[in-house]
Design an enzyme around this catalytic site. Structure first.
Site, PDB file in Angstrom:
ATOM      1  N   ARG A 264     120.914  58.439  23.383  1.00 30.09           N
ATOM      2  CA  ARG A 264     121.500  59.651  23.968  1.00 30.09           C
ATOM      3  C   ARG A 264     121.947  59.447  25.408  1.00 30.09           C
ATOM      4  O   ARG A 264     122.893  60.081  25.873  1.00 30.09           O
ATOM      5  CB  ARG A 264     120.472  60.789  23.949  1.00 30.09           C
TER       6      ARG A 264
ATOM      7  N   ARG B   2     112.413  50.272  23.063  1.00 35.16           N
ATOM      8  CA  ARG B   2     113.448  50.943  23.866  1.00 35.16           C
ATOM      9  C   ARG B   2     112.987  51.108  25.304  1.00 35.16           C
ATOM     10  O   ARG B   2     113.833  51.191  26.207  1.00 35.16           O
ATOM     11  CB  ARG B   2     113.745  52.333  23.296  1.00 35.16           C
TER      12      ARG B   2
ATOM     13  N   ARG C  15     118.054  69.066  22.401  1.00 36.67           N
ATOM     14  CA  ARG C  15     118.609  68.368  23.564  1.00 36.67           C
ATOM     15  C   ARG C  15     120.122  68.541  23.718  1.00 36.67           C
ATOM     16  O   ARG C  15     120.882  67.565  23.678  1.00 36.67           O
ATOM     17  CB  ARG C  15     118.209  66.888  23.513  1.00 36.67           C
TER      18      ARG C  15
ATOM     19  N   LYS D 152     113.224  52.286  33.224  1.00 38.75           N
ATOM     20  CA  LYS D 152     114.339  52.467  32.284  1.00 38.75           C
ATOM     21  C   LYS D 152     115.220  53.641  32.713  1.00 38.75           C
ATOM     22  O   LYS D 152     116.445  53.527  32.755  1.00 38.75           O
ATOM     23  CB  LYS D 152     113.779  52.739  30.880  1.00 38.75           C
ATOM     24  N   ASN D 153     114.566  54.769  33.048  1.00 39.94           N
ATOM     25  CA  ASN D 153     115.341  55.981  33.310  1.00 39.94           C
ATOM     26  C   ASN D 153     116.002  56.002  34.684  1.00 39.94           C
ATOM     27  O   ASN D 153     116.754  56.925  35.005  1.00 39.94           O
ATOM     28  CB  ASN D 153     114.478  57.226  33.091  1.00 39.94           C
TER      29      ASN D 153
ATOM     30  N   ASP E  29     107.009  62.858  29.739  1.00 39.43           N
ATOM     31  CA  ASP E  29     106.963  61.490  29.214  1.00 39.43           C
ATOM     32  C   ASP E  29     105.554  60.886  29.245  1.00 39.43           C
ATOM     33  O   ASP E  29     105.356  59.763  28.773  1.00 39.43           O
ATOM     34  CB  ASP E  29     107.940  60.587  29.997  1.00 39.43           C
TER      35      ASP E  29
ATOM     36  N   CYS F 104     117.447  64.981  18.649  1.00 38.70           N
ATOM     37  CA  CYS F 104     116.628  63.802  18.369  1.00 38.70           C
ATOM     38  C   CYS F 104     115.232  64.259  17.983  1.00 38.70           C
ATOM     39  O   CYS F 104     114.971  65.455  17.898  1.00 38.70           O
ATOM     40  CB  CYS F 104     116.649  62.815  19.530  1.00 38.70           C
TER      41      CYS F 104
HETATM   42  N1  EPU Z   1     118.789  70.949  28.496  1.00 36.70           N
HETATM   43  C1  EPU Z   1     119.674  71.912  28.085  1.00 36.70           C
HETATM   44  N2  EPU Z   1     121.005  71.695  28.315  1.00 36.70           N
HETATM   45  C2  EPU Z   1     121.478  70.582  28.954  1.00 36.70           C
HETATM   46  C3  EPU Z   1     120.558  69.605  29.375  1.00 36.70           C
HETATM   47  C4  EPU Z   1     119.213  69.824  29.143  1.00 36.70           C
HETATM   48  O1  EPU Z   1     119.293  72.916  27.523  1.00 36.70           O
HETATM   49  O2  EPU Z   1     122.693  70.469  29.116  1.00 36.70           O
HETATM   50  C5  EPU Z   1     117.354  71.134  28.256  1.00 36.70           C
HETATM   51  C6  EPU Z   1     116.772  70.085  27.291  1.00 36.70           C
HETATM   52  O3  EPU Z   1     116.990  70.429  25.938  1.00 36.70           O
HETATM   53  C7  EPU Z   1     115.319  70.092  27.675  1.00 36.70           C
HETATM   54  C8  EPU Z   1     115.364  70.348  29.195  1.00 36.70           C
HETATM   55  O4  EPU Z   1     116.647  70.907  29.452  1.00 36.70           O
HETATM   56  O5  EPU Z   1     114.662  71.153  27.052  1.00 36.70           O
HETATM   57  C9  EPU Z   1     115.191  69.116  30.072  1.00 36.70           C
HETATM   58  O6  EPU Z   1     115.980  68.052  29.570  1.00 36.70           O
HETATM   59  P1  EPU Z   1     116.632  66.959  30.501  1.00 36.70           P
HETATM   60  O7  EPU Z   1     118.096  67.149  30.487  1.00 36.70           O
HETATM   61  O8  EPU Z   1     115.948  66.927  31.831  1.00 36.70           O
HETATM   62  O9  EPU Z   1     116.280  65.627  29.706  1.00 36.70           O
HETATM   63  P2  EPU Z   1     117.192  64.343  29.630  1.00 36.70           P
HETATM   64  O10 EPU Z   1     117.937  64.219  30.878  1.00 36.70           O
HETATM   65  O11 EPU Z   1     117.926  64.347  28.337  1.00 36.70           O
HETATM   66  C10 EPU Z   1     115.499  62.690  30.720  1.00 36.70           C
HETATM   67  C11 EPU Z   1     114.826  61.407  30.319  1.00 36.70           C
HETATM   68  C12 EPU Z   1     113.781  61.706  29.256  1.00 36.70           C
HETATM   69  C13 EPU Z   1     112.763  62.688  29.851  1.00 36.70           C
HETATM   70  C14 EPU Z   1     113.486  63.953  30.329  1.00 36.70           C
HETATM   71  C15 EPU Z   1     112.573  64.943  31.028  1.00 36.70           C
HETATM   72  C16 EPU Z   1     116.532  59.754  30.705  1.00 36.70           C
HETATM   73  C17 EPU Z   1     117.503  58.776  30.159  1.00 36.70           C
HETATM   74  N3  EPU Z   1     115.824  60.480  29.830  1.00 36.70           N
HETATM   75  O12 EPU Z   1     116.110  63.203  29.540  1.00 36.70           O
HETATM   76  O13 EPU Z   1     113.133  60.476  28.952  1.00 36.70           O
HETATM   77  O14 EPU Z   1     111.823  63.038  28.877  1.00 36.70           O
HETATM   78  O15 EPU Z   1     114.536  63.596  31.258  1.00 36.70           O
HETATM   79  O16 EPU Z   1     111.937  64.359  32.103  1.00 36.70           O
HETATM   80  O17 EPU Z   1     116.387  59.863  31.916  1.00 36.70           O
HETATM   81  C18 EPU Z   1     111.897  58.970  27.638  1.00 36.70           C
HETATM   82  O18 EPU Z   1     112.070  58.110  28.515  1.00 36.70           O
HETATM   83  O19 EPU Z   1     111.096  58.819  26.677  1.00 36.70           O
HETATM   84  C19 EPU Z   1     112.644  60.227  27.708  1.00 36.70           C
HETATM   85  C20 EPU Z   1     112.813  61.022  26.641  1.00 36.70           C
END
Ligand code: EPU
Length: 419
Positions: A92, A398, A121, A22-23, A306, A116
């Site tokens: 998101r 999802r 996030r 998915k990701n 995850d 969320c």
């Molecule tokens: N963060 C910030 N500012 C930003 C972006 C991130 O502070 O601008 C923080 C977040 O709040 C968090 C950390 O950085 O504490 C890491 O977040 P990240 O941005 O890596 O997460 P994401 O990109 O929103 C993706 C996956 C998630 C997975 C995380 C971590 C996708 C679509 N989602 O989320 O997947 O948990 O990376 O590996 O790729 C899931 O599939 O269940 C899922 C939640």
């Protein structure tokens, strides 16, 4: 809202085919906005989040045909640059259209995602990076308005490792003028899959798979039709292997990539599982009660957040005490409260969960709060004595393709109650 009814207590066995990730699929779908060339994607999982992304892309003017995990998609002429609140609030990852829209159309209007269940996030790092690339960014009435005639390459040092942040900035930078360097980039395999897809489109990216990505901007990404097979889902793989461990069964996951799961396989071995693998399969068998494991979550190649909830479920019925520290998201222990309702002994202390294994969990009505929390409740239910009804199962739809069918094939007694 659909529910899952699971009667637990029997070992799972057999073979399960792993779906596309998915990701990886979500950012690659967003990246199709960067080219007018026709794209064929295979191994695209049929999931709610993919349907949401396709709905968003079609509102932006993208045409597609999707069936049997193959997606033919073409963004010959985007007709809109607006990602509305109604879609972003359901997923998101919609934020992933921000970088490609801005790079291709010079403008993007994307609803700001809220928090969320698992944490606040924020997307500040996405916006900071785009500003550094020369975009004019304003946030007004809950929407991000981004504009740039053409982005200009620069050096970006990310304050924190962010998966979708790295993806958004990489997608924006491929069409920028000059060179962009992204330091402290996320190294998740899904980021690598996206980079490899962008290279097929004609992007110039080096350092793929490392934490320093160098992107030489090009004028266009229209070199011709592109074909790509989405990476297997390492989290789905880990979830089914944990199902074998928690039920003391034996499962072979096929169409997967063992080298993407080192941290997870290490913990499952520490729990007492015997694991063998070939180039595209992993087999796990567990013949005795698992031992509790301790770990902290970390960006790849560390232990993935995850998979945290699923290993917590394993610790619940394991021998000994397992200590889990969640370092990525501030509120990712919601499943612990539901697992307790099934008889688990878990103490939460800030970002740490202390699980004292109990001999047996008991089926109970429980409620899923997010995707991976639902997976941990399914695993606990498979190991528990009696029946568990898991409410709000839409979370699992999802991210897990045909979960009841896959589990039933492995011998689980599982039934979807439609409401
Ligand atoms: N963060 C910030 N500012 C930003 C972006 C991130 O502070 O601008 C923080 C977040 O709040 C968090 C950390 O950085 O504490 C890491 O977040 P990240 O941005 O890596 O997460 P994401 O990109 O929103 C993706 C996956 C998630 C997975 C995380 C971590 C996708 C679509 N989602 O989320 O997947 O948990 O990376 O590996 O790729 C899931 O599939 O269940 C899922 C939640």
């Amino acid at each position: 809202m659909d529910k899952l009814l699971i009667s637990g207590g029997r070992p799972l066995s057999g073979e399960v085919r792993i779906s596309g990730a998915k990701n990886a699929a979500l950012p690659i779908l967003a990246a199709t906005l960067l080219t007018q060339a026709p794209v064929v994607l295979e191994n695209v999982p049929e999931l709610r989040d993919i349907a949401t992304m396709l709905k968003l892309l079609s509102q932006l003017g993208v045409r597609y045909r999707f069936g049997a995990n193959t997606l033919e998609i073409e963004a010959s002429k985007p007709e809109s640059v607006l990602a509305p609140y109604e879609l972003v609030r359901t997923m998101r990852a919609s934020i992933l259209v921000l970088g490609p829209l801005l790079a291709r159309c010079g403008e993007a209007i994307v609803s700001l995602p809220g928090g969320c269940a698992i944490g606040a996030r924020p997307v500040d790092l996405h916006l900071k990076g785009l500003k550094a690339l020369g975009a004019d960014i304003r946030v007004e009435a809950g929407y991000i308005h981004a504009r740039a005639k053409r982005l200009k390459g620069c050096r970006l040092v990310l304050d924190q490792v962010t998966v979708t942040g790295t993806e958004n900035l990489m997608m924006a930078a491929v069409l920028a003028q000059g060179k962009t360097v992204i330091e402290n980039a996320a190294r998740e395999p899904e980021v690598t899959d996206l980079a490899e897809f962008l290279v097929k489109l004609g992007a110039k990216i080096s350092g793929i798979g490392s934490d320093v990505l160098e992107i030489e901007g090009v004028d266009g990404l229209d070199s011709g039709p592109v074909h790509h097979v989405i990476l297997p889902d390492r989290i789905e793989t880990g979830t089914y292997l944990t199902a074998a461990a928690i039920t003391q069964g034996c499962i072979r996951t096929t169409h997967t990539r063992p080298e993407l799961l080192d941290a997870v396989l290490d913990k499952l071995k520490e729990a007492g599982a015997a694991i063998i693998h070939g180039p595209d399969w992993i087999e796990l068998s567990q013949t005795s009660r698992p031992r509790a494991v301790s770990f902290h979550t970390a960006p790849y190649p560390g232990f993935p957040t995850d998979m945290q909830a699923q290993l917590m479920a394993l610790n619940c019925i394991a021998e000994g005490v397992g200590i889990i520290t969640e370092t990525i998201f501030e509120n990712r222990f919601m499943h612990a409260l539901e697992l307790r309702r099934m008889g688990a002994d878990i103490t939460l202390e800030g970002h740490t969960a202390i699980c004292r294994g109990v001999a047996k969990l008991e089926g109970a009505p429980v409620c899923a709060s997010d995707l991976r929390a639902s997976a941990s409740l399914v695993l606990a239910a498979l190991a528990a004595e009696g029946e568990t009804v898991i409410d709000r199962i839409y979370h699992i739809d999802r991210g897990y393709e045909r979960i009841e069918a896959k589990l039933a094939k492995l011998g689980a007694t599982v039934q979807r109650i439609r409401e």
